[in-house]
Write an enzyme that holds these catalytic residues in place. Sequence first.
Site, PDB file in Angstrom:
ATOM      1  N   CYS A 151      -4.962   2.575  -3.684  1.00 37.98           N
ATOM      2  CA  CYS A 151      -3.773   3.179  -3.047  1.00 37.98           C
ATOM      3  C   CYS A 151      -2.586   2.227  -3.098  1.00 37.98           C
ATOM      4  CB  CYS A 151      -4.046   3.616  -1.613  1.00 37.98           C
ATOM      5  SG  CYS A 151      -5.416   4.747  -1.456  1.00 37.98           S
ATOM      6  N   ASP A 197       3.390  -3.986   7.866  1.00 43.46           N
ATOM      7  CA  ASP A 197       2.095  -3.331   7.663  1.00 43.46           C
ATOM      8  C   ASP A 197       1.012  -4.381   7.913  1.00 43.46           C
ATOM      9  OD1 ASP A 197      -0.222  -2.230   6.800  1.00 43.46           O
ATOM     10  OD2 ASP A 197       0.518  -1.587   4.838  1.00 43.46           O
ATOM     11  N   HIS A 250       0.874  -1.173   0.000  1.00 43.41           N
ATOM     12  CA  HIS A 250       0.000   0.000   0.000  1.00 43.41           C
ATOM     13  C   HIS A 250       0.919   1.234   0.000  1.00 43.41           C
ATOM     14  CE1 HIS A 250      -2.738   2.990   1.830  1.00 43.41           C
ATOM     15  NE2 HIS A 250      -3.725   2.222   1.409  1.00 43.41           N
ATOM     16  N   LYS A 288     -10.675  -0.825  10.276  1.00 40.89           N
ATOM     17  CA  LYS A 288     -10.809  -2.040   9.458  1.00 40.89           C
ATOM     18  C   LYS A 288     -11.163  -3.251  10.309  1.00 40.89           C
ATOM     19  CE  LYS A 288      -7.306  -0.545   6.105  1.00 40.89           C
ATOM     20  NZ  LYS A 288      -8.092   0.052   5.044  1.00 40.89           N
TER      21      LYS A 288
END
Length: 401
Positions: free
Chosen positions: A357, A194, A117, A220
């Site tokens: 993204c 991440d 990302h 999320k």
Amino acid sequence: MDINEIRQEFQIFRNEPNLAYLDNAAMALKPDRVIRAIDDYYQNYGVNVHRGVYRLSYQATDKYEEARTTIANFIGAKFEEVVFTRGASSALNLVALSYGMVNINDGDEVITTELEHHSSHMPWFNVCKVKNAKLKYIPLDKDGRITVENFKTVLTNKTKVVAINYVSNVMGYITPIREIIKLAHEVGAIVTLDGAQAVPHMKVDVKELDCDFLSFSGHKMCGPTGIGVLYGKYNLLEKMEPVEFGGDMADTVKLTSQTYKLPPYKFETGTPNVAGAIGLAKACEYINEIGFDFIVERERKLRTLAVERLSQIEDVVIYNKDAETGIISFNINGVHPHDAASVFDNNNVCIRAGHHCAQLITSWLKTIGTIRASFYFYNREEDIDLFINAVKDAKDFFGKF
Ligand code: C6P
């Protein structure tokens, strides 16, 4: 576990029982108990933390710090290793700015991937540019996966940082992260992971993984927006400089010197997102109650079913047929992903279209964007019916032109 019962705790599903919400990789919906916890803070003890010498402020401080404990337990971290941030992006940036700008020097190497990302990759592109370091990419295999073998081809004694995703937000692949972390540590590099698409969907234990940093977002995982976490090993956080200065993080401030509190507080400048932390802790409790065994199994089942049916539609190209998580990226030949998205919307199906993204992987796939459906544990088999109908509608409608 009864899906209908689970869905009853979500106001959006009570409003629209037939909504096929398949944009969970962008944001998960919030159950009542998370909203109630946030509401309770604002209604009943909504004052500032760490400052007031009165009962309500103690209460708010206790709840805020209890939230940190809950979240630390959720990922197997220690209390003082959990830094609250605005989200995964600000956590990932914090590592690059605080750790990267100091520890990366001329000629050093940073390893990342085309599966990142932007929030995982761009901060390190910037560090490498400013510090004259080399940014290297792990070559992806033919399916777009990160492999340990390919990681070994870019790892050297000059590698100082590996900035990598645990689960890709476009391909939904799980990175073989344990082996990568082990190999990175052997050459003295640190790994910043991440975890934005991993922590909501599978058990992540930072001690077991031995990652140096882990970033993720509350929104999320059924939590509120505007709150996220940076986990960092304490010995690293201790040596790092803050990147924001001001209220609450200061220890002593004089005309000629200033010192800071210990981690995590030295990285939490100004009035924190108290409601966000409390809401996120409630979301962690909720997810624990649902259970990762159930979540993993449910997403796998829904994905398998959806891929099976999608594969039967002519002119559909699926980019990640065998991914392990609930993300499906695909295109309909001759139909722009954004055009398709509008047909999905007309069919009461929420999906995302575009580069998500993550432009590097979009280019790698040699496309302008993809249509992405992403499942969470509260999705139904009926959502797949609506989804498949929408794909057929989009194909029929735009296929005419
Ligand atoms: N991906 C998606 O639709 P923030 O926006 O800071 O909460 O999370 C950033 C982020 C970082 N890493 C990964 C792997 C992500 O998927 C995201 C957010 C969303 O895919 C919004 S772009």
